[in-house]
Enzyme design. Structure first.
Site, PDB file in Angstrom:
ATOM      1  N   HIS A 134      -1.891  -5.433   1.580  1.00  0.00           N
ATOM      2  CA  HIS A 134      -3.138  -6.164   1.391  1.00  0.00           C
ATOM      3  C   HIS A 134      -2.769  -7.583   0.990  1.00  0.00           C
ATOM      4  CE1 HIS A 134      -7.070  -7.398  -0.031  1.00  0.00           C
ATOM      5  NE2 HIS A 134      -6.435  -7.913  -1.069  1.00  0.00           N
ATOM      6  N   LYS A 159       0.828  -1.204   0.000  1.00  0.00           N
ATOM      7  CA  LYS A 159       0.000   0.000   0.000  1.00  0.00           C
ATOM      8  C   LYS A 159       0.871   1.266   0.000  1.00  0.00           C
ATOM      9  CE  LYS A 159      -3.790  -2.378   2.465  1.00  0.00           C
ATOM     10  NZ  LYS A 159      -4.651  -2.354   3.685  1.00  0.00           N
ATOM     11  N   ARG A 167       2.633  -6.339   9.200  1.00  0.00           N
ATOM     12  CA  ARG A 167       1.729  -5.342   9.784  1.00  0.00           C
ATOM     13  C   ARG A 167       2.100  -5.033  11.229  1.00  0.00           C
ATOM     14  NH1 ARG A 167      -4.012  -7.733   7.415  1.00  0.00           N
ATOM     15  NH2 ARG A 167      -4.051  -6.542   5.466  1.00  0.00           N
TER      16      ARG A 167
HETATM   17  P1  DAT Z   1      -7.705  -7.470   5.594  1.00  0.00           P
HETATM   18  O1  DAT Z   1      -6.972  -6.368   4.864  1.00  0.00           O
HETATM   19  O2  DAT Z   1      -6.892  -8.027   6.743  1.00  0.00           O
HETATM   20  O3  DAT Z   1      -8.217  -8.558   4.682  1.00  0.00           O
HETATM   21  P2  DAT Z   1     -10.384  -6.346   5.630  1.00  0.00           P
HETATM   22  O4  DAT Z   1     -10.507  -6.878   4.242  1.00  0.00           O
HETATM   23  O5  DAT Z   1     -11.464  -6.665   6.606  1.00  0.00           O
HETATM   24  O6  DAT Z   1      -8.989  -6.806   6.287  1.00  0.00           O
HETATM   25  O7  DAT Z   1     -10.255  -4.768   5.593  1.00  0.00           O
HETATM   26  C1  DAT Z   1      -9.560  -4.097   4.562  1.00  0.00           C
HETATM   27  C2  DAT Z   1      -8.755  -2.957   5.153  1.00  0.00           C
HETATM   28  O8  DAT Z   1      -9.624  -2.016   5.820  1.00  0.00           O
HETATM   29  C3  DAT Z   1      -7.784  -3.374   6.263  1.00  0.00           C
HETATM   30  O9  DAT Z   1      -6.569  -3.859   5.721  1.00  0.00           O
HETATM   31  C4  DAT Z   1      -7.615  -2.118   7.043  1.00  0.00           C
HETATM   32  C5  DAT Z   1      -9.003  -1.494   7.002  1.00  0.00           C
HETATM   33  N1  DAT Z   1      -9.822  -1.908   8.163  1.00  0.00           N
HETATM   34  C6  DAT Z   1     -10.463  -3.092   8.305  1.00  0.00           C
HETATM   35  N2  DAT Z   1     -11.154  -3.165   9.464  1.00  0.00           N
HETATM   36  C7  DAT Z   1     -10.945  -1.977  10.077  1.00  0.00           C
HETATM   37  C8  DAT Z   1     -11.388  -1.407  11.310  1.00  0.00           C
HETATM   38  N3  DAT Z   1     -12.203  -2.062  12.150  1.00  0.00           N
HETATM   39  N4  DAT Z   1     -10.965  -0.165  11.617  1.00  0.00           N
HETATM   40  C9  DAT Z   1     -10.158   0.524  10.788  1.00  0.00           C
HETATM   41  N5  DAT Z   1      -9.709   0.067   9.599  1.00  0.00           N
HETATM   42  C10 DAT Z   1     -10.090  -1.168   9.241  1.00  0.00           C
HETATM   43 MG    MG Z   2      -9.596  -8.405   3.159  1.00  0.00          MG
END
Ligand code: DAT
Ligand code: MG
Length: 168
Positions: free
Chosen positions: A126, A11, A109
Site C-alpha cells: 500500500h 501487505k 506490484r
Molecule cells: P491503491 O492501493 O493503488 O491506492 P485503491 O486505494 O483504489 O488503490 O484500492 C485499495 C486496494 O483495493 C488496492 O490496492 C487493491 C484493491 N483494489 C482496488 N481496486 C480494485 C479492483 N477494481 N478490483 C480488485 N481489487 C481492487
Molecule cells: Mg489508495
C-alpha cells in the site's frame, strides 16, 4: 515540491513471500528517509478505517480479509513512513499501478502482484496517494512517539486508569 510524508504498508502477501527485503531495497532507490517502522497485526477495526473509502465496492469484504491477514494465514504487515521531497509520487512510482496486470513489470506490484480468482488485486504494498490521505493514514497507523520527527502538531494528555503491558 516541499517535503512530504507517506505511509507504506507491506501487505500480508509481501511478508508471506519473504519479499520484505526486496521491497525495502526498491524503496531505498527513492533516497527518502524512513521516519517510522513497525510490524502490525491488523485488527478488523483498523482495516475498516484504513479502507473506509472503499466500503461500497464489491471487493471490499475480500480486501478486509486480505489486509487483516485472514487470506494468507499471516497476521502481520509492516508499516513504514517515508519522508522527503516528493515522497508520495516517488513511492507510488516504485509501487506501480493498482492493478498488478497493468503495473510496470519492474515495479513492485508488476513484479510480485497477482489477481486472485475472486478478482481482488493482491498487490503486495500500500502507498498513500495524496497528502491528505497520507496524513490521515499516518495518524491512523502511528502514534506521535513512534515517529522520529514532529510531523504533525501534538498535544499532551494524561490518561486516568491507563493500563499497559511492561516486561515482568
Ligand atoms: P491503491 O492501493 O493503488 O491506492 P485503491 O486505494 O483504489 O488503490 O484500492 C485499495 C486496494 O483495493 C488496492 O490496492 C487493491 C484493491 N483494489 C482496488 N481496486 C480494485 C479492483 N477494481 N478490483 C480488485 N481489487 C481492487
Ligand atoms: Mg489508495
Amino acid at each position: 515540491m516541499t517535503n512530504q510524508a507517506t505511509l507504506v504498508i507491506i501487505k500480508p502477501d509481501g511478508l508471506k513471500k519473504s519479499l520484505t527485503g526486496n521491497i525495502l531495497s526498491r524503496l531505498s532507490e527513492t533516497k527518502l528517509k524512513i521516519i517510522g517502522a513497525k510490524i502490525v497485526s491488523v485488527s478488523e477495526k483498523l482495516a475498516q478505517q484504513h479502507y473506509r473509502h472503499l466500503k461500497d465496492k464489491p471487493f471490499y469484504p475480500e480486501l478486509i480479509k486480505y489486509i487483516t491477514g485472514r487470506l494468507h494465514g499471516e497476521n502481520r504487515v509492516m508499516a513504514l513512513i517515508y519522508y522527503g521531497k516528493d515522497a508520495i509520487a516517488k513511492v507510488r512510482q516504485i509501487s506501480g499501478a493498482t492493478n498488478p496486470e497493468e503495473a510496470d513489470p519492474v515495479s513492485v506490484r508488476g513484479a510480485y502482484g497477482r489477481i486472485l480468482t475472486t478478482g481482488l488485486y493482491e498487490n503486495v504494498v500500500h502507498a498513500s496517494s495524496d497528502p491528505s490521505e497520507a496524513e490521515r493514514e499516518i495518524k491512523l497507523w502511528f502514534n506521535p512517539d513512534e515517529i522520529v520527527s514532529d510531523l504533525y502538531p501534538v498535544k499532551q494528555t494524561s490518561l486516568k486508569n491507563y493500563r499497559k503491558k511492561v516486561w515482568k
